[in-house]
Design a protein around this motif. Structure first.
Motif, PDB file in Angstrom:
ATOM      1  N   PRO A 174       5.704   3.718 -11.762  1.00 26.56           N
ATOM      2  CA  PRO A 174       5.292   2.306 -11.671  1.00 26.56           C
ATOM      3  C   PRO A 174       6.299   1.431 -12.411  1.00 26.56           C
ATOM      4  O   PRO A 174       6.615   1.671 -13.574  1.00 26.56           O
ATOM      5  CB  PRO A 174       3.920   2.299 -12.353  1.00 26.56           C
ATOM      6  CG  PRO A 174       3.434   3.704 -12.243  1.00 26.56           C
ATOM      7  CD  PRO A 174       4.652   4.568 -12.338  1.00 26.56           C
ATOM      8  N   ARG A 175       6.819   0.448 -11.728  1.00 24.46           N
ATOM      9  CA  ARG A 175       7.819  -0.434 -12.335  1.00 24.46           C
ATOM     10  C   ARG A 175       7.693  -1.831 -11.763  1.00 24.46           C
ATOM     11  O   ARG A 175       7.951  -2.037 -10.579  1.00 24.46           O
ATOM     12  CB  ARG A 175       9.228   0.110 -12.099  1.00 24.46           C
ATOM     13  CG  ARG A 175      10.345  -0.796 -12.640  1.00 24.46           C
ATOM     14  CD  ARG A 175      11.618  -0.028 -12.837  1.00 24.46           C
ATOM     15  NE  ARG A 175      12.102   0.614 -11.638  1.00 24.46           N
ATOM     16  CZ  ARG A 175      12.854  -0.006 -10.717  1.00 24.46           C
ATOM     17  NH1 ARG A 175      13.153  -1.284 -10.857  1.00 24.46           N
ATOM     18  NH2 ARG A 175      13.286   0.653  -9.666  1.00 24.46           N
ATOM     19  N   PRO A 176       7.291  -2.791 -12.583  1.00 27.40           N
ATOM     20  CA  PRO A 176       7.186  -4.178 -12.090  1.00 27.40           C
ATOM     21  C   PRO A 176       8.554  -4.692 -11.640  1.00 27.40           C
ATOM     22  O   PRO A 176       9.584  -4.363 -12.224  1.00 27.40           O
ATOM     23  CB  PRO A 176       6.681  -4.952 -13.312  1.00 27.40           C
ATOM     24  CG  PRO A 176       6.070  -3.918 -14.201  1.00 27.40           C
ATOM     25  CD  PRO A 176       6.867  -2.661 -13.985  1.00 27.40           C
ATOM     26  N   GLY A 177       8.550  -5.485 -10.604  1.00 31.68           N
ATOM     27  CA  GLY A 177       9.788  -6.093 -10.136  1.00 31.68           C
ATOM     28  C   GLY A 177      10.602  -5.235  -9.206  1.00 31.68           C
ATOM     29  O   GLY A 177      11.662  -5.667  -8.740  1.00 31.68           O
ATOM     30  N   ARG A 178      10.138  -4.019  -8.889  1.00 30.85           N
ATOM     31  CA  ARG A 178      10.892  -3.169  -7.981  1.00 30.85           C
ATOM     32  C   ARG A 178      10.900  -3.790  -6.586  1.00 30.85           C
ATOM     33  O   ARG A 178       9.875  -4.194  -6.063  1.00 30.85           O
ATOM     34  CB  ARG A 178      10.273  -1.772  -7.909  1.00 30.85           C
ATOM     35  CG  ARG A 178      10.959  -0.869  -6.897  1.00 30.85           C
ATOM     36  CD  ARG A 178      10.190   0.425  -6.699  1.00 30.85           C
ATOM     37  NE  ARG A 178      10.474   1.390  -7.740  1.00 30.85           N
ATOM     38  CZ  ARG A 178       9.564   1.918  -8.557  1.00 30.85           C
ATOM     39  NH1 ARG A 178       8.300   1.515  -8.466  1.00 30.85           N
ATOM     40  NH2 ARG A 178       9.893   2.814  -9.453  1.00 30.85           N
ATOM     41  N   THR A 179      12.075  -3.849  -5.963  1.00 30.96           N
ATOM     42  CA  THR A 179      12.183  -4.408  -4.622  1.00 30.96           C
ATOM     43  C   THR A 179      11.854  -3.333  -3.586  1.00 30.96           C
ATOM     44  O   THR A 179      11.812  -2.137  -3.890  1.00 30.96           O
ATOM     45  CB  THR A 179      13.598  -4.939  -4.350  1.00 30.96           C
ATOM     46  OG1 THR A 179      14.518  -3.841  -4.343  1.00 30.96           O
ATOM     47  CG2 THR A 179      14.007  -5.947  -5.417  1.00 30.96           C
ATOM     48  N   ALA A 180      11.654  -3.768  -2.365  1.00 31.30           N
ATOM     49  CA  ALA A 180      11.372  -2.822  -1.289  1.00 31.30           C
ATOM     50  C   ALA A 180      12.550  -1.886  -1.075  1.00 31.30           C
ATOM     51  O   ALA A 180      12.368  -0.683  -0.830  1.00 31.30           O
ATOM     52  CB  ALA A 180      11.057  -3.589  -0.001  1.00 31.30           C
ATOM     53  N   GLU A 218       0.985   6.316  -7.035  1.00 35.44           N
ATOM     54  CA  GLU A 218      -0.213   7.077  -7.385  1.00 35.44           C
ATOM     55  C   GLU A 218       0.028   8.578  -7.276  1.00 35.44           C
ATOM     56  O   GLU A 218      -0.614   9.371  -7.988  1.00 35.44           O
ATOM     57  CB  GLU A 218      -1.378   6.651  -6.492  1.00 35.44           C
ATOM     58  CG  GLU A 218      -1.860   5.237  -6.779  1.00 35.44           C
ATOM     59  CD  GLU A 218      -2.916   4.744  -5.805  1.00 35.44           C
ATOM     60  OE1 GLU A 218      -3.472   3.666  -6.030  1.00 35.44           O
ATOM     61  OE2 GLU A 218      -3.180   5.457  -4.801  1.00 35.44           O
ATOM     62  N   ARG A 219       0.945   8.970  -6.407  1.00 35.70           N
ATOM     63  CA  ARG A 219       1.291  10.388  -6.274  1.00 35.70           C
ATOM     64  C   ARG A 219       2.416  10.774  -7.233  1.00 35.70           C
ATOM     65  O   ARG A 219       2.910  11.906  -7.171  1.00 35.70           O
ATOM     66  CB  ARG A 219       1.710  10.693  -4.835  1.00 35.70           C
ATOM     67  CG  ARG A 219       0.611  10.517  -3.808  1.00 35.70           C
ATOM     68  CD  ARG A 219       1.132  10.811  -2.419  1.00 35.70           C
ATOM     69  NE  ARG A 219       1.657  12.186  -2.332  1.00 35.70           N
ATOM     70  CZ  ARG A 219       2.409  12.619  -1.316  1.00 35.70           C
ATOM     71  NH1 ARG A 219       2.733  11.780  -0.330  1.00 35.70           N
ATOM     72  NH2 ARG A 219       2.846  13.858  -1.293  1.00 35.70           N
ATOM     73  N   ALA A 227       0.830  -1.197   0.000  1.00 35.82           N
ATOM     74  CA  ALA A 227       0.000   0.000   0.000  1.00 35.82           C
ATOM     75  C   ALA A 227       0.867   1.251   0.000  1.00 35.82           C
ATOM     76  O   ALA A 227       0.575   2.232  -0.706  1.00 35.82           O
ATOM     77  CB  ALA A 227      -0.929  -0.015   1.214  1.00 35.82           C
ATOM     78  N   LEU A 228       1.939   1.228   0.789  1.00 36.36           N
ATOM     79  CA  LEU A 228       2.828   2.379   0.874  1.00 36.36           C
ATOM     80  C   LEU A 228       3.468   2.675  -0.483  1.00 36.36           C
ATOM     81  O   LEU A 228       3.481   3.820  -0.941  1.00 36.36           O
ATOM     82  CB  LEU A 228       3.888   2.105   1.939  1.00 36.36           C
ATOM     83  CG  LEU A 228       4.842   3.230   2.328  1.00 36.36           C
ATOM     84  CD1 LEU A 228       5.341   3.002   3.753  1.00 36.36           C
ATOM     85  CD2 LEU A 228       6.032   3.310   1.380  1.00 36.36           C
ATOM     86  N   VAL A 229       3.997   1.631  -1.132  1.00 36.49           N
ATOM     87  CA  VAL A 229       4.654   1.818  -2.426  1.00 36.49           C
ATOM     88  C   VAL A 229       3.645   2.236  -3.490  1.00 36.49           C
ATOM     89  O   VAL A 229       3.896   3.146  -4.287  1.00 36.49           O
ATOM     90  CB  VAL A 229       5.394   0.533  -2.847  1.00 36.49           C
ATOM     91  CG1 VAL A 229       5.952   0.666  -4.262  1.00 36.49           C
ATOM     92  CG2 VAL A 229       6.520   0.219  -1.867  1.00 36.49           C
ATOM     93  N   ARG A 230       2.475   1.589  -3.503  1.00 37.20           N
ATOM     94  CA  ARG A 230       1.462   1.951  -4.496  1.00 37.20           C
ATOM     95  C   ARG A 230       1.001   3.388  -4.296  1.00 37.20           C
ATOM     96  O   ARG A 230       0.763   4.124  -5.268  1.00 37.20           O
ATOM     97  CB  ARG A 230       0.265   1.015  -4.410  1.00 37.20           C
ATOM     98  CG  ARG A 230      -0.757   1.249  -5.494  1.00 37.20           C
ATOM     99  CD  ARG A 230      -0.208   0.885  -6.863  1.00 37.20           C
ATOM    100  NE  ARG A 230      -0.266  -0.555  -7.050  1.00 37.20           N
ATOM    101  CZ  ARG A 230       0.500  -1.230  -7.919  1.00 37.20           C
ATOM    102  NH1 ARG A 230       1.412  -0.570  -8.629  1.00 37.20           N
ATOM    103  NH2 ARG A 230       0.405  -2.533  -8.030  1.00 37.20           N
TER     104      ARG A 230
END
Length: 223
Positions: A152-158, A146-147, A139-142
């Motif tokens: 947006p990048r698939p596969g991005r690690t934490a 959104e801001r 939720a935090l990353v999404r």
């Protein structure tokens, strides 16, 4: 002629005798100097050598005659344990489960930050803290995506998300890295999650919703 416990030192041609105890102490002090021990094996090498000697002894006993089946089995187990101990000493503890290359979202379909937050709250209410931590970090990353603070990048690690978001939100860079570490420990490191871990991510998510980004000047721009 000096006695057994005396050392003769000729100073200006005159013999000088040194008492036995003083001579012994002087010799000991000299021999403990590092120059005499620079080629000594390290503690690790001595431990490994001792383990290998025990393995050789056990293998020698197995190869010799006159051992019963039970004795042979015990010796075999001893050898296996010693080999395992040697490997553990040289290579360290087994690595944690390798991280997946699917990143924070783990291959899940596109979902909004609000949906991830709702799932996190549902898991938390059920005491499913590992799932709650996972969904809360998502939720935090999404929310940052959104801001438009993150692309947006698939596969991005934490860890990658924390570093990239920290550039736009430098006041929260350390907290973002801590959140990524909590996520990694729970999801990949098999650390037991708890309410405190979930609450840390939830509070940071709420804080970042109100945080104002810092505009980073483009490279080569005016000073």
């Amino acid at each position: 002629m000096p006695t057994w416990g005396e050392i003769v030192v000729r100073a200006g041609g005159a013999p000088v005798t040194t008492p036995r105890d003083a001579a012994r102490d002087a010799a000991r002090d000299e021999l403990v100097k590092a120059d005499y021990h620079r080629h000594d094996p390290s503690i690790q090498e001595r431990v490994v050598n001792w383990i290998m000697e025990r393995i050789d002894d056990a293998l020698g006993a197995l190869a010799g005659g006159g051992t019963s089946g039970t004795t042979g089995l015990i010796l075999f187990l001893v050898v296996a344990l010693l080999i395992g101990a040697a490997l553990w000493w040289r290579l360290g503890a087994p690595r944690r489960t390798a991280r997946t290359d699917l990143g924070v979202f783990g291959g899940t379909g596109p979902r909004s930050a609000a949906q991830h937050r709702a799932d996190a709250e549902r898991h938390a209410a059920a005491g499913q803290w590992a799932e709650a931590v996972r969904e809360q970090l998502r939720a935090l990353v999404r929310g940052l995506e959104e801001r438009t603070l993150l692309d947006p990048r698939p596969g991005r690690t934490a860890d990658e998300a924390a570093v990239e978001a920290g550039r736009a939100l430098p006041e929260h860079a350390a907290a973002l890295l801590t959140a990524a570490r909590v996520f990694d420990d729970v999801v990949y490191g098999e650390r037991t999650a708890d309410q405190a871990a979930y609450q840390l991510l939830r509070d940071l998510d709420r804080t970042l919703e109100r945080a104002r980004p810092v505009l980073v000047p483009a490279a080569g721009g005016a000073a």
